[in-house]
Scaffold this active site. Structure first.
Site, PDB file in Angstrom:
ATOM      1  N   LYS A   1       0.840  -1.196   0.000  1.00  0.00           N
ATOM      2  CA  LYS A   1       0.000   0.000   0.000  1.00  0.00           C
ATOM      3  C   LYS A   1       0.883   1.256   0.000  1.00  0.00           C
ATOM      4  O   LYS A   1       2.099   1.160   0.218  1.00  0.00           O
ATOM      5  CB  LYS A   1      -0.922  -0.046   1.226  1.00  0.00           C
ATOM      6  CG  LYS A   1      -1.885  -1.236   1.210  1.00  0.00           C
ATOM      7  CD  LYS A   1      -2.787  -1.225   2.434  1.00  0.00           C
ATOM      8  CE  LYS A   1      -3.773  -2.372   2.400  1.00  0.00           C
ATOM      9  NZ  LYS A   1      -4.714  -2.329   3.540  1.00  0.00           N
TER      10      LYS A   1
ATOM     11  N   TYR B   1     -12.128  -2.480  -3.625  1.00  0.00           N
ATOM     12  CA  TYR B   1     -12.712  -2.567  -2.284  1.00  0.00           C
ATOM     13  C   TYR B   1     -14.246  -2.510  -2.311  1.00  0.00           C
ATOM     14  O   TYR B   1     -14.854  -2.085  -1.323  1.00  0.00           O
ATOM     15  CB  TYR B   1     -12.158  -1.437  -1.401  1.00  0.00           C
ATOM     16  CG  TYR B   1     -10.768  -1.723  -0.851  1.00  0.00           C
ATOM     17  CD1 TYR B   1     -10.510  -2.850  -0.067  1.00  0.00           C
ATOM     18  CD2 TYR B   1      -9.707  -0.858  -1.088  1.00  0.00           C
ATOM     19  CE1 TYR B   1      -9.247  -3.111   0.444  1.00  0.00           C
ATOM     20  CE2 TYR B   1      -8.424  -1.112  -0.569  1.00  0.00           C
ATOM     21  CZ  TYR B   1      -8.208  -2.242   0.198  1.00  0.00           C
ATOM     22  OH  TYR B   1      -6.955  -2.502   0.721  1.00  0.00           O
TER      23      TYR B   1
ATOM     24  N   ASN C   1      -1.792  -0.087   7.288  1.00  0.00           N
ATOM     25  CA  ASN C   1      -1.300  -1.439   7.604  1.00  0.00           C
ATOM     26  C   ASN C   1      -0.460  -2.084   6.494  1.00  0.00           C
ATOM     27  O   ASN C   1      -0.387  -3.298   6.372  1.00  0.00           O
ATOM     28  CB  ASN C   1      -2.443  -2.347   8.086  1.00  0.00           C
ATOM     29  CG  ASN C   1      -3.512  -2.549   7.044  1.00  0.00           C
ATOM     30  OD1 ASN C   1      -3.402  -2.043   5.930  1.00  0.00           O
ATOM     31  ND2 ASN C   1      -4.541  -3.289   7.398  1.00  0.00           N
TER      32      ASN C   1
ATOM     33  N   HIS D   1      -1.693  -5.411   1.389  1.00  0.00           N
ATOM     34  CA  HIS D   1      -2.953  -6.136   1.185  1.00  0.00           C
ATOM     35  C   HIS D   1      -2.658  -7.553   0.705  1.00  0.00           C
ATOM     36  O   HIS D   1      -1.718  -7.764  -0.063  1.00  0.00           O
ATOM     37  CB  HIS D   1      -3.799  -5.424   0.120  1.00  0.00           C
ATOM     38  CG  HIS D   1      -4.858  -6.299  -0.486  1.00  0.00           C
ATOM     39  ND1 HIS D   1      -6.090  -6.487   0.098  1.00  0.00           N
ATOM     40  CD2 HIS D   1      -4.852  -7.070  -1.611  1.00  0.00           C
ATOM     41  CE1 HIS D   1      -6.803  -7.329  -0.650  1.00  0.00           C
ATOM     42  NE2 HIS D   1      -6.071  -7.699  -1.692  1.00  0.00           N
TER      43      HIS D   1
ATOM     44  N   GLU E   1      -9.221 -10.157  -8.143  1.00  0.00           N
ATOM     45  CA  GLU E   1      -8.276  -9.044  -7.969  1.00  0.00           C
ATOM     46  C   GLU E   1      -7.171  -9.097  -9.025  1.00  0.00           C
ATOM     47  O   GLU E   1      -6.747  -8.069  -9.547  1.00  0.00           O
ATOM     48  CB  GLU E   1      -7.704  -9.076  -6.543  1.00  0.00           C
ATOM     49  CG  GLU E   1      -8.765  -8.748  -5.500  1.00  0.00           C
ATOM     50  CD  GLU E   1      -8.355  -9.039  -4.054  1.00  0.00           C
ATOM     51  OE1 GLU E   1      -7.199  -9.451  -3.830  1.00  0.00           O
ATOM     52  OE2 GLU E   1      -9.192  -8.844  -3.161  1.00  0.00           O
TER      53      GLU E   1
HETATM   54  P1  RTP Z   1      -6.814  -5.753   2.992  1.00  0.00           P
HETATM   55  O1  RTP Z   1      -8.061  -6.064   2.180  1.00  0.00           O
HETATM   56  O2  RTP Z   1      -6.285  -4.374   2.771  1.00  0.00           O
HETATM   57  O3  RTP Z   1      -5.780  -6.837   2.864  1.00  0.00           O
HETATM   58  O4  RTP Z   1      -7.224  -5.808   4.498  1.00  0.00           O
HETATM   59  P2  RTP Z   1      -8.027  -6.907   5.269  1.00  0.00           P
HETATM   60  O5  RTP Z   1      -8.602  -7.940   4.338  1.00  0.00           O
HETATM   61  O6  RTP Z   1      -7.141  -7.388   6.356  1.00  0.00           O
HETATM   62  O7  RTP Z   1      -9.182  -6.038   5.890  1.00  0.00           O
HETATM   63  P3  RTP Z   1     -10.545  -5.517   5.263  1.00  0.00           P
HETATM   64  O8  RTP Z   1     -11.605  -5.765   6.267  1.00  0.00           O
HETATM   65  O9  RTP Z   1     -10.747  -6.015   3.860  1.00  0.00           O
HETATM   66  O10 RTP Z   1     -10.289  -3.952   5.221  1.00  0.00           O
HETATM   67  C1  RTP Z   1      -9.575  -3.358   4.162  1.00  0.00           C
HETATM   68  C2  RTP Z   1      -8.683  -2.282   4.692  1.00  0.00           C
HETATM   69  O11 RTP Z   1      -9.480  -1.215   5.198  1.00  0.00           O
HETATM   70  C3  RTP Z   1      -8.798  -0.582   6.260  1.00  0.00           C
HETATM   71  N1  RTP Z   1      -9.634  -0.627   7.451  1.00  0.00           N
HETATM   72  N2  RTP Z   1      -9.761   0.396   8.243  1.00  0.00           N
HETATM   73  N3  RTP Z   1     -10.522   2.117  10.319  1.00  0.00           N
HETATM   74  C4  RTP Z   1     -10.969   0.873  10.329  1.00  0.00           C
HETATM   75  O12 RTP Z   1     -11.662   0.431  11.198  1.00  0.00           O
HETATM   76  C5  RTP Z   1     -10.564   0.008   9.227  1.00  0.00           C
HETATM   77  N4  RTP Z   1     -10.952  -1.239   9.059  1.00  0.00           N
HETATM   78  C6  RTP Z   1     -10.350  -1.650   7.915  1.00  0.00           C
HETATM   79  C7  RTP Z   1      -7.505  -1.335   6.497  1.00  0.00           C
HETATM   80  O13 RTP Z   1      -6.457  -0.665   5.782  1.00  0.00           O
HETATM   81  C8  RTP Z   1      -7.794  -2.685   5.874  1.00  0.00           C
HETATM   82  O14 RTP Z   1      -6.609  -3.342   5.483  1.00  0.00           O
END
Ligand code: RTP
Length: 152
Positions: free
Chosen positions: A13, A53, A116, A119, A130
């Protein structure tokens, strides 16, 4: 069924790129034994990121997530190997760095959920979606010289 041809979409990212963690992340996937089949540096548009997303549209953090992801270039990659999706997620750690074990990418380099670093696809089905979105031109096929030292 487990396949050594399983593919996952991994993306450094904008914060990971700005913090010079691209080589570190690529190195971890290489050393684990995965095979790189696509790679590019891309400054994605908000429209493209909204497609990536789409499942999160409606979440309160969605606008901030798109703004952050569009704030600078990302490194888009496809890695191939046994259980690439699940192992890739373990290597990343949990979404929230606080819950990410030391030794994982987020556990070693991140503090905040909204910054974080990296991804990784969460299912084989989503990985294929994707990969199509980020690499409509396709990926590269080749064989690894040391494959017999990675798989039985
Ligand atoms: P990613 O898709 O980026 O790998 O992350 P992930 O599956 O671990 O998590 P996901 O639930 O898909 O969320 C995508 C990205 O959104 C941001 N996020 N911010 N502020 C918040 O509460 C929050 N929750 C999620 C994070 O950057 C997350 O990686």
């Amino acid at each position: 069924m487990a396949s050594v041809k399983e593919r996952t979409y991994i993306m450094v990212k904008p914060d990971g790129v700005q913090r010079n963690l691209v080589g570190e992340i690529i190195g971890r996937f290489e050393k684990r034994g995965f095979k790189l089949t696509a790679l590019k540096l891309v400054h994605a548009s908000p429209e493209h990121l909204e497609k990536h997303y789409a499942d999160l549209a409606g979440k309160p953090f969605f606008p901030g997530l798109i703004k952050y992801m569009a704030s600078g270039p990302v490194v888009a990659m496809v890695w191939e190997g046994l259980d690439a999706v699940k192992t890739g997620r373990v290597m990343l750690g949990a979404t929230n760095p606080l819950q990410s074990p030391v030794g994982s990418i987020r556990g070693d380099f991140a503090l905040a959920v909204g910054r974080n670093i990296c991804h990784g696809s969460d299912s084989v089905e989503n990985a294929e979606k994707e990969i199509k979105l980020w690499f409509p031109e396709g990926t590269i096929q080749y064989s690894l010289a040391q494959e017999s030292m990675i798989y039985e």
